[in-house]
Design an enzyme around this catalytic site. Structure first.
Site, PDB file in Angstrom:
ATOM      1  N   LYS A  26      20.466  55.418  85.529  1.00 11.45           N
ATOM      2  CA  LYS A  26      20.085  54.561  86.651  1.00 11.45           C
ATOM      3  C   LYS A  26      21.323  54.005  87.344  1.00 11.45           C
ATOM      4  O   LYS A  26      21.428  54.001  88.583  1.00 11.45           O
ATOM      5  CB  LYS A  26      19.221  53.404  86.156  1.00 11.45           C
ATOM      6  N   ASN A  27      22.292  53.550  86.548  1.00 10.95           N
ATOM      7  CA  ASN A  27      23.468  52.894  87.118  1.00 10.95           C
ATOM      8  C   ASN A  27      24.446  53.870  87.763  1.00 10.95           C
ATOM      9  O   ASN A  27      25.414  53.432  88.393  1.00 10.95           O
ATOM     10  CB  ASN A  27      24.184  52.075  86.042  1.00 10.95           C
ATOM     11  N   ARG A  96      19.421  43.759  92.603  1.00 11.16           N
ATOM     12  CA  ARG A  96      20.779  43.344  92.935  1.00 11.16           C
ATOM     13  C   ARG A  96      21.629  44.494  93.465  1.00 11.16           C
ATOM     14  O   ARG A  96      22.483  44.306  94.336  1.00 11.16           O
ATOM     15  CB  ARG A  96      21.436  42.738  91.695  1.00 11.16           C
ATOM     16  N   CYS A 120      18.183  40.766  87.736  1.00 10.12           N
ATOM     17  CA  CYS A 120      17.843  40.114  86.471  1.00 10.12           C
ATOM     18  C   CYS A 120      18.507  38.737  86.362  1.00 10.12           C
ATOM     19  O   CYS A 120      19.644  38.562  86.790  1.00 10.12           O
ATOM     20  CB  CYS A 120      18.293  40.982  85.291  1.00 10.12           C
ATOM     21  N   ARG A 125      26.872  36.482  88.366  1.00  6.01           N
ATOM     22  CA  ARG A 125      27.228  37.755  88.989  1.00  6.01           C
ATOM     23  C   ARG A 125      27.467  37.601  90.504  1.00  6.01           C
ATOM     24  O   ARG A 125      26.821  38.241  91.325  1.00  6.01           O
ATOM     25  CB  ARG A 125      26.142  38.811  88.747  1.00  6.01           C
ATOM     26  N   ASP A 310      24.986  45.770  78.209  1.00  8.84           N
ATOM     27  CA  ASP A 310      23.636  46.310  78.395  1.00  8.84           C
ATOM     28  C   ASP A 310      22.998  46.796  77.098  1.00  8.84           C
ATOM     29  O   ASP A 310      21.825  47.163  77.082  1.00  8.84           O
ATOM     30  CB  ASP A 310      23.657  47.457  79.414  1.00  8.84           C
ATOM     31  N   ARG A 402      12.204  49.330  85.113  1.00  8.94           N
ATOM     32  CA  ARG A 402      13.363  49.387  85.997  1.00  8.94           C
ATOM     33  C   ARG A 402      14.451  50.289  85.419  1.00  8.94           C
ATOM     34  O   ARG A 402      15.311  50.770  86.165  1.00  8.94           O
ATOM     35  CB  ARG A 402      13.935  47.990  86.231  1.00  8.94           C
TER      36      ARG A 402
END
Length: 427
Positions: A26-27, A96, A120, A125, A310, A402
């Site tokens: 995902k990232n 985000r 989240c 951040r 994470d 997500r």
């Protein structure tokens, strides 16, 4: 008429056995999709995970004028008509990573209006690094009615030397994308080193960018006049892989995790071996088995290549059932222990002081209704539930969706018993 929300149910006590295939990261997908704004045209993406966050980014790109279609093997994205430069609050507030369109829009069109991001609730951040970096490249930026208003000079952005106080992943990605079309050289110091940064940089290079230093703390970008669309294969999701590798340590049994880059998980693998899991690597496969005697450890989260924040919540779930005293120090986000109260509901013995969590391992966890508070916290609850007595009900599973693709099918495929159904409790 109000509909009954769905929860995830996990029946503990089933030893794991079988193979699970990791999805694309995902990232890595989100910045790659944003990068298509730098060179309008048609792109083909392979190994894309079909997650809520990915769909949100595609929704945002479509709002800007893009179109996409999916086939059995690929996502085809056309940004040739994506000429709007406003990223609206109703989309950005959900994720985000939406702020990643700021750099590409500003570099390509000279302007951008992007809502302040959501995401989240795990820490501040701030996006100051993004904005200060763009200002060093000549952008004029101010905030107005909850939006970031940015404009580039008439001649476009200019190269600059940018030094981060902290190696921010999204800031590194945003500024690296913006720098590809800036005049002159941009140097990003104390840059993030994550594999997802390297993957984005390699995509940009395929598009025609000139970038050196990927995977190091100093990245050099020489601006070019234009870029071209390309094909992209998304790298495997190292966080999903790490989550599955921990599962046998809680539930028992042995599994093979496939479609993994072991080099992206070196610190995680070393930590799991220290705990006592039996880990073996063969190409893009990793074998994970619960050892006879698991041991408590001390974990400090850190930017890559350190232990990833994470996977901190998932590691805490694992250590909750390991005899002895373990310690986790969260060095990345200041508010990432929201899952602790929910793990306590399952019988875990955890105390928190500031950024330090002390875990006293218990012999067995007990099923209870719990609530997911963020993406990775939800994964920790699934892992804990695998080893708990009874059926655990997890609410607010939209967080889970997500970042984890087909989680029921994947866990059931390795011997767990996981399903979605209408919630029985309302927490």
């Amino acid at each position: 008429m109000q509909t009954t929300p769905f929860c995830l149910f996990v029946e503990g006590g089933h030893k794991l056995k079988g193979e699970v295939v990791v999805s694309g990261a995902k990232n890595a997908t989100l910045p790659a999709l944003a990068a298509t704004l730098l060179a309008p045209g048609e792109y083909q993406f392979f190994n894309v995970p079909w997650l809520i966050d990915v769909q949100t980014m595609l929704e945002l790109l479509c709002r800007l004028g893009a179109q996409y279609e999916t086939t059995n093997t690929a996502l085809i994205l056309d940004t040739s008509q994506a000429k709007d430069t406003v990223a609206p609050y109703d989309i950005v507030s959900r994720m985000r990573a939406s702020v990643l369109v700021l750099g590409p829009l500003l570099a390509c069109y000279g302007r951008a209006r992007v809502a302040l991001p959501g995401g989240c609730p795990i820490g501040k951040r701030p996006i100051d690094f993004h904005l200060k970096g763009l200002e060093l490249m000549g952008a004029k930026i101010h905030q107005e009615h909850g939006y970031i208003m940015a404009r580039a000079p008439r001649r476009g952005l200019s190269g600059a030397e940018i030094i981060f106080d902290f190696p921010s992943v999204t800031a590194t990605e945003n500024l690296m994308m913006a720098a590809t079309l800036a005049r002159g050289q941009t140097i990003i110091r104390n840059a993030a080193k994550e594999p997802e940064i390297v993957a984005l940089g390699e995509m940009l290079i395929k598009m025609g960018a000139k970038i050196k230093g990927l995977g190091t703390e100093t990245i050099f970008i020489e601006g070019v006049k234009e870029l071209s669309p390309t094909e992209v294969t998304i790298i495997p999701d190292r966080i999903e892989a790490g989550t599955y590798l921990m599962a046998p340590g809680i539930a028992g049994g042995e599994i093979i995790v496939k479609n993994v880059n072991p080099f992206h998980l070196e610190t995680v693998i070393a930590t799991l071996k220290e705990i006592g899991l039996k880990i073996e690597i063969e190409g893009d496969k990793i074998y994970s088995q619960k050892g006879r005697n698991l041991r408590p450890v001390k974990i400090r989260t850190a930017p890559y290549p350190g232990f990833p924040t994470d996977l901190q919540a998932q590691a805490m779930a694992l250590l909750s059932t390991v005899k002895g005293t373990s310690v986790i120090i969260e060095n990345v986000f200041e508010n990432r222990f929201l899952h602790v109260e929910e793990l306590r509901r399952l019988g875990a013995e955890i105390t928190v002081e500031g950024r330090v969590a002390v875990i006293q391992g218990v012999k067995k966890l007990q099923a209870a209704p719990v609530k997911a508070t963020d993406l990775r916290a939800s994964a920790s609850l699934v892992l804990a539930a695998l080893g708990a007595d009874g059926v655990t009900e997890i609410a607010d599973i939209h967080h889970l969706k997500r970042g984890y693709e087909a989680i029921c099918e994947k866990f059931n495929g390795i011997g767990a018993k996981v399903w979605e159904a209408p919630c029985q409790y309302h927490l």
